[in-house]
Scaffold this active site. Structure first.
Site, PDB file in Angstrom:
ATOM      1  CB  ILE A  93      -0.961  -0.012   1.227  1.00  0.00           C
ATOM      2  CG1 ILE A  93      -1.945   1.171   1.178  1.00  0.00           C
ATOM      3  CG2 ILE A  93      -0.199  -0.083   2.533  1.00  0.00           C
ATOM      4  CD1 ILE A  93      -3.077   1.084   2.213  1.00  0.00           C
ATOM      5  CB  CYS A  94       1.180   4.118   0.823  1.00  0.00           C
ATOM      6  SG  CYS A  94       1.508   5.890   0.980  1.00  0.00           S
ATOM      7  CB  ALA A  95       5.630   4.875  -0.936  1.00  0.00           C
TER       8      ALA A  95
END
Length: 183
Positions: free
Chosen positions: A102-104
């Protein structure tokens, strides 16, 4: 029953990590927080310290059915720079086990070279790190055993997608419904 590892690095996004732990445990899925450092104590991006269940150096990869990578900075950088984390992502992908980020953190999957021709998403601005991926902007993207998500605001749907992958859609819906206030 599935057993999942979530790799925790100093500088992780604490909510992206702990929401996954919370939601999977609510669903009855065994999940261990695994510190990639030499300490079970991990300090998040916002200086919140929590204790992991085990250390990566003592980790038995064959005892798990998948891995989750939370984002955050510099946590994602630490994951990308950890040869054991990269090796684990490659191993689980080759075995068709769950690989979720998730995210970066989907950039870790890009660095591991497992996204070529695969649908994936990430935090806006990190797309260059999804080497070889077919970029999507959906909140959560599943392509076979790989699940990616955009960021903190998508942490609950990301957890739901993981629960659905490991168990089933009705259980994921039930768990998500139990934590979302509809007042």
């Amino acid at each position: 029953m599935s057993k999942i590892a979530i790799l925790i690095a100093d500088g992780c996004e604490e909510c992206e990590a702990l929401i996954q732990v919370d939601m999977l445990r609510r669903a009855g899925i065994d999940i261990d927080m695994v510190s990639i450092s030499d300490s079970k104590q991990v300090t998040s991006a916002r200086r919140i310290t929590f204790t992991c269940d085990r250390l990566m150096k003592d980790f038995d990869a064959d005892a798990y059915d998948g891995v989750i990578l939370p984002g955050g900075m510099p946590g994602t950088t630490h994951l990308k720079e950890d040869p054991k984390a990269i090796a684990l992502v490659k191993k689980y992908n080759s075995e068709k086990k769950l690989v979720a980020a998730i995210c970066a953190a989907p950039t870790v999957l890009g660095a591991a070279g497992i996204l070529k021709g695969r649908n994936a998403t990430c935090y806006p601005g990190c797309e260059d790190g999804l080497t070889g991926a077919v970029l999507k902007t959906d909140q959560v993207v599943r392509d076979g055993n790989i699940i990616t998500s955009r960021g903190l605001g998508t942490a609950l749907p990301f957890a739901g997608a993981i629960i659905e992958y490991l168990l089933d859609a009705p259980t994921a819906k039930k768990i998500l419904s139990s934590v979302v206030y509809k007042g």
